[in-house]
Design an enzyme around this catalytic site. Sequence first.
Site, PDB file in Angstrom:
ATOM      1  N   ASP A   1      -5.940   2.057  -3.245  1.00  0.00           N
ATOM      2  CA  ASP A   1      -7.181   1.940  -2.479  1.00  0.00           C
ATOM      3  C   ASP A   1      -7.448   3.211  -1.685  1.00  0.00           C
ATOM      4  OD1 ASP A   1      -5.220   1.609  -0.545  1.00  0.00           O
ATOM      5  OD2 ASP A   1      -5.946  -0.330   0.172  1.00  0.00           O
TER       6      ASP A   1
ATOM      7  N   SER B   1       0.816  -1.210   0.000  1.00  0.00           N
ATOM      8  CA  SER B   1       0.000   0.000   0.000  1.00  0.00           C
ATOM      9  C   SER B   1       0.852   1.264   0.000  1.00  0.00           C
ATOM     10  CB  SER B   1      -0.957  -0.039   1.195  1.00  0.00           C
ATOM     11  OG  SER B   1      -1.917   0.969   1.130  1.00  0.00           O
TER      12      SER B   1
ATOM     13  N   ASP C   1      -2.432   6.192  -3.496  1.00  0.00           N
ATOM     14  CA  ASP C   1      -1.282   5.548  -2.874  1.00  0.00           C
ATOM     15  C   ASP C   1      -0.819   4.406  -3.766  1.00  0.00           C
ATOM     16  OD1 ASP C   1      -3.462   3.905  -2.408  1.00  0.00           O
ATOM     17  OD2 ASP C   1      -2.763   3.245  -0.442  1.00  0.00           O
TER      18      ASP C   1
END
Length: 444
Positions: A242, A98, A238
């Site tokens: 998400d 992430s 990012d």
Amino acid sequence: MKYFGTDGFRGEAGKVLTADHAYRIGRYLGWYYGREKRGRIVIGKDTRRSSYMFEYALVAGIISSGSDAYLLHVTTTPSVAYVVRTEDFDCGVMVSASHNPFYDNGIKLMDGNGHKMSAAIESQIEDYLDGKTGEVPFASGENIGVAIDYAIGRNRYIGYLISLATRSYKGKRIGLDCANGSTFNIAKSVFDALGARTVAIGNEPNGLNINLDCGSTHIDNLVSLVKEKELDCGFAFDGDADRCIAVDEIGQVIDGDYIIYICGSYLKKHGRLDGNHVVATIMANLGLFKALEKNGIEYDVTTVGDKYVNEDMVEHGYVLGGEQSGHIIFSKHATTGDGILTAIMIMEVIMEEKTSLHTLASGMKKYPQVLKNVRVSDKERILNDADVLKCKEEIEAELEGNGRILLRASGTEPVVRVMAEADTRELCEQYVDQMVRTIENVLN
């Protein structure tokens, strides 16, 4: 849980999370979903260098256990969730850490409905990783699985995003910061297809620069771009897309709290806010709650993590929820936070209301907020320490309801997060520093 946190198995690639972990996770998934039929598992990855290593290790494990692996290649986490739930897959896997730096990586698991994998199955995988259960059998002969290039799944997801827009964005100038991550080859094509004039940055990944001084965690780049190019708005994602953080036409940062307020107010106005509820977390700004109350919108508050936001939304049938960090879930359209989808939903409000993003955000006034992390070895001990709890009570008494102090354990790092809200930033700093000193005294 030993390995899996709120957002998968995450850690430094090659040290905390190894190729052997990925292989064995693939082995277990391939066996688990292939016990009664040929399992179908779809895999996506972000742009960090180690993602290729983990992708291939997962594939080897899956097909050696007799299931088939379908490869989306570099794509977003929400695209994996979309493909899983719309194309009859048993399981989805996303290789990504992430917003973390390139040297970290993670393995996120999704069930056949595109939701995060249940803790029960993750626990079984952990037991297998630790050798607490027997070895799963290898497939042989014609029962060995196959690996299939499934880039078409990513293309269908792109088409789905485009189909959600109800009008052309012609004439709108939009900035995009792709974080040198999963959206580098998706976001601009989506907004170009919708008629916008787009300017993209952070779209030259080299395996080492994902999230590096760019994307939703380093918003200054997008702020500068919007101002310099005189754009109507900008959207930063990012590494695995998400999350979405927006920037309005004057360079004001529109974080997840603002997005919930803007979209929640819009949905209520048009009779589409099911249950008249939105879902936020304990880290949402106090200004969001006050603005929602002023608009007659009710809200649920969960612990931090889009997993918990989604669980509350599913349980009650709510259509909007999210986190300040930019994880926003529109449950009518997705089962997870989706940065590009969030950007489209914001553009829908701008276009239909025929106004600017700055004007839409003006109904919410944020309280100053200061957040600091304290590295600790035992998070629960600190959160339950008598001196820490006493300090928290004293600060809350001084604030008298016009602010707050929050402590929480990170789900992905060995830190306790200390956050304060008050009328001024100076007061926030004062209270956070007071709490940090208390924690440090306990540690010493």
